[in-house]
Design a protein around this motif. Structure first.
Motif, short mmCIF file in Angstrom:
data_model
loop_
_atom_site.label_atom_id
_atom_site.label_comp_id
_atom_site.label_asym_id
_atom_site.label_seq_id
_atom_site.Cartn_x
_atom_site.Cartn_y
_atom_site.Cartn_z
N ALA A 136 4.66 12.19 32.32
CA ALA A 136 4.31 11.09 31.43
C ALA A 136 3.45 11.59 30.27
N GLN A 137 2.52 12.50 30.55
CA GLN A 137 1.68 13.05 29.49
C GLN A 137 2.53 13.78 28.45
N LYS A 138 3.53 14.50 28.92
CA LYS A 138 4.41 15.24 28.00
C LYS A 138 5.12 14.28 27.05
N ILE A 139 5.63 13.19 27.60
CA ILE A 139 6.30 12.19 26.77
C ILE A 139 5.32 11.60 25.76
N ASN A 140 4.11 11.34 26.21
CA ASN A 140 3.13 10.66 25.37
C ASN A 140 2.64 11.54 24.22
N LYS A 141 2.69 12.85 24.38
CA LYS A 141 2.12 13.74 23.37
C LYS A 141 3.16 14.42 22.49
N SER A 142 4.43 14.13 22.73
CA SER A 142 5.46 14.91 22.05
C SER A 142 5.96 14.29 20.76
N TYR A 143 5.43 13.15 20.38
CA TYR A 143 5.96 12.47 19.19
C TYR A 143 4.85 12.26 18.15
N GLU A 144 4.30 13.35 17.64
CA GLU A 144 3.27 13.28 16.61
C GLU A 144 3.77 13.98 15.34
N TYR A 153 11.67 14.86 7.46
CA TYR A 153 12.99 14.98 8.08
C TYR A 153 12.88 15.13 9.59
N VAL A 154 11.87 15.86 10.06
CA VAL A 154 11.70 16.07 11.50
C VAL A 154 11.40 14.75 12.20
N PHE A 155 10.52 13.99 11.61
CA PHE A 155 10.20 12.66 12.14
C PHE A 155 11.46 11.81 12.22
N ALA A 156 12.23 11.77 11.14
CA ALA A 156 13.45 10.96 11.11
C ALA A 156 14.47 11.46 12.13
N ASP A 157 14.63 12.79 12.24
CA ASP A 157 15.60 13.34 13.18
C ASP A 157 15.22 13.05 14.62
N ASP A 158 13.94 13.21 14.94
CA ASP A 158 13.48 12.94 16.31
C ASP A 158 13.63 11.46 16.65
N LEU A 159 13.34 10.62 15.69
CA LEU A 159 13.48 9.19 15.93
C LEU A 159 14.95 8.82 16.10
N ARG A 160 15.80 9.44 15.27
CA ARG A 160 17.24 9.21 15.41
C ARG A 160 17.72 9.65 16.80
N GLU A 161 17.22 10.79 17.26
CA GLU A 161 17.61 11.29 18.58
C GLU A 161 17.20 10.31 19.68
N ASN A 162 15.99 9.72 19.51
CA ASN A 162 15.54 8.74 20.50
C ASN A 162 16.41 7.50 20.49
N PHE A 186 0.86 -1.19 0.00
CA PHE A 186 0.00 0.00 0.00
C PHE A 186 0.89 1.24 0.00
N GLU A 187 0.59 2.19 -0.88
CA GLU A 187 1.33 3.45 -0.92
C GLU A 187 0.34 4.60 -1.01
N SER A 188 0.67 5.70 -0.33
CA SER A 188 -0.26 6.82 -0.30
C SER A 188 0.50 8.14 -0.22
N LYS A 189 -0.02 9.14 -0.94
CA LYS A 189 0.47 10.52 -0.86
C LYS A 189 -0.45 11.37 0.01
N GLU A 190 -1.48 10.72 0.54
CA GLU A 190 -2.41 11.45 1.40
C GLU A 190 -1.80 11.62 2.79
N GLU A 191 -2.16 12.68 3.47
CA GLU A 191 -1.59 12.98 4.78
C GLU A 191 -2.05 11.96 5.82
N HIS A 192 -1.09 11.40 6.53
CA HIS A 192 -1.36 10.49 7.63
C HIS A 192 -0.76 11.06 8.91
N LEU A 193 -1.47 10.91 10.01
CA LEU A 193 -0.94 11.30 11.32
C LEU A 193 -0.23 10.10 11.94
N LEU A 194 1.02 10.29 12.36
CA LEU A 194 1.80 9.25 13.01
C LEU A 194 2.10 9.67 14.45
N LYS A 195 1.93 8.77 15.35
CA LYS A 195 2.31 8.99 16.74
C LYS A 195 3.26 7.88 17.16
#
Length: 490
Positions: free
Chosen positions: A262-270, A434-443, A27-36
């Motif tokens: 805990a809430q801060k951690i849970n909401k900061s990766y969207e 890039y932001v998603f990749a950079d944040d994940l790399r940082e984690n 499956f491939e899509s160019k439509e916007e998806h929200l990732l958490k």
């Protein structure tokens, strides 16, 4: 815990901006998806609990392992409550591990409560080659609109709740058209000829234990003993699902989840992804079907081959087969910065894999591969539901690829021969954030700080038995020859 081992439901997602291939498995899509991104264990459990409570129409859960522990009770109790409200619940488990904990007595009670349960590949162990084919996928789908894909099974060790050993892991919660695609692959596995219902044995009848229609003391004893065991197992299943002893645990977890930190951690990766892919292997059992059934690994291989600058892989098990060996030789020859985070012998739950990994790692370090072995400690800046868990052993269990600081893969795929050739896997790809990749790399890099960097063979020889006790060292040496002989099964 180490893995010991169609009726194809075709459909097309007809949404503007979305491309569905000829198969639901790509499956491939160019439509916007929200990732958490769910990096935190107990908060990943909260997401699942909240998703169950939000469900209006359907819930599908797929797991390689499903433990009869606190997290298993929490999930099953919530599912039964939603089933009573008319929500369709389907639970698809792999036979090897899950059927030992979610046994036929529990599945019988679940079905009576409206929760449908099936198992993948129920062949007995005498079919040694065919039982190697396991459904290793983990998915959690609600209303066909939201789905969790990643590395976590259902068990306390995946949600920071075990008193003995816990995993640092990672899932992604995705909202958008791809959730329907994940649901479509679930349907394909659910309807596969390899998926069966395992029924509870009927209540023992005295006449079946009487030889030639005549009763004697031995037959009566056998009947009473069988009946006692049957009733006992039935009561154990009922008590397990009642979950009365866990009321306080749920309250304590709710209080922890409400904590501001805990809430801060849970909401900061969207994040939003507008170039998203989802790929899954097809349900299959048997060597003849392997090649045409493998979908995911070829997508991963293509992305690795096209790497231009860097590859960062987090995987609990790191071993090569012919295909992956060739890819890594090419990456290192092209001077691509390739870095691996995997388990040390101390942090690993799989001694045979650790034994084989130790046999090959020095050669790859000499070729330029940067290898980090997780040290087996709890992460800093990581709120724990139980503070004493900081003293327990931890293992790495995330399955993540970050390529050229832009492309990200998160799923159930381990970098080993078993995921390549026997386990059925699936994963999400995001190629444009890039932001998603950079944040994940940082984690991942925060996890690297709790790891042992193998700079050279001398460093490896010094660190390989770090914190490893005598018993585990003995098992390591005993496993060396079998692990080398059966590397293709690891």
């Amino acid at each position: 815990m180490y893995r010991c081992f169609v009726l194809l439901n075709l459909f097309f997602v007809l949404i503007s901006g979305t491309k569905a291939s000829d198969s639901v498995f790509s499956f491939e899509s160019k439509e916007e998806h929200l990732l958490k991104v769910l990096n935190h264990g107990s908060l990943a459990l909260k997401e699942r609990y909240d998703l169950i409570n939000q469900a209006k129409e359907s819930i599908e859960i797929e797991s390689f392992i499903f433990e009869d522990d606190n997290s298993g009770r929490i999930i099953l109790n919530a599912l039964m409550r939603k089933a009573a409200q008319g929500v369709e619940i389907r639970l698809l488990l792999d036979k090897v591990f899950a059927s030992k904990t979610v046994d036929p007595f529990i599945t019988h009670e679940l079905r009576d409560a409206g929760v449908k349960v099936r198992f993948f590949n129920t062949l007995p162990f005498i079919f040694f080659n065919r039982i190697q084919y396991r459904n290793h996928r983990k998915s959690f789908i609600v209303d066909g609109k939201m789905a969790i894909v990643g590395g976590r099974n259902i068990g306390d060790e995946y949600y920071d709740l075990s008193d003995d050993y816990n995993f640092i892991d990672r899932d992604v919660l995705v909202k958008g058209p791809v959730a329907k695609a994940v649901q479509g692959t679930f349907n394909a596995f659910w309807n596969s000829k390899y998926t069966k219902i395992i029924k509870r044995k009927s209540r023992p009848q005295e006449k079946r234990y009487n030889r030639a229609g005549k009763s004697n003391f031995h037959d009566e004893w056998r009947f009473k003993n069988a009946l006692r065991r049957w009733i006992q197992r039935k009561e154990i299943a009922k008590n397990f699902l009642a979950m009365k002893e866990n009321d306080k645990l749920l309250v304590d977890l709710e209080n922890f989840w409400m904590d501001l930190e805990a809430q801060k951690i849970n909401k900061s990766y969207e994040y939003y992804c507008r170039d998203l892919g989802y790929y899954s292997d097809k349900p299959s059992v048997g060597k003849r079907k392997t090649k045409k059934s493998r979908v995911l690994k070829y997508e991963i291989f293509n992305m690795l081959r096209n790497a231009k600058r860097s590859v960062l892989i987090e995987t609990p098990y790191f071993l090569f087969d012919d295909d992956t060996r060739e890819i890594f030789e090419d990456l290192l020859k092209r001077k691509i910065d390739v870095r691996i985070l995997t388990n040390s012998l101390y942090s690993s739950d799989a001694i045979p894999v650790g034994s084989r990994f130790y046999d090959i790692v020095s050669k790859w370090i000499d070729r330029g591969l940067k290898v980090h072995m997780y040290a087996g400690v709890s992460l800093s800046d990581y709120p724990l539901f139980k503070e004493d868990l900081t003293e327990q052993r931890w293992g790495a269990h995330g399955k993540t690829f970050i390529i050229d600081s832009k492309k990200v893969i998160v799923g159930s795929y381990n970098f080993d021969p078993r995921s390549n050739n026997y386990n059925m896997e699936h994963a999400l790809f995001c190629r444009d954030n890039y932001v998603f990749a950079d944040d994940l790399r940082e984690n991942v890099q925060r996890r690297l700080k709790h790891s042992l960097l193998l700079k050279d063979k001398k460093t490896f020889d010094r660190l390989k038995f770090d914190r490893v006790g005598l018993g585990k060292r003995i098992l390591y040496y005993l496993a060396k020859i079998p692990a080398a002989l059966f590397e293709h099964l690891l």
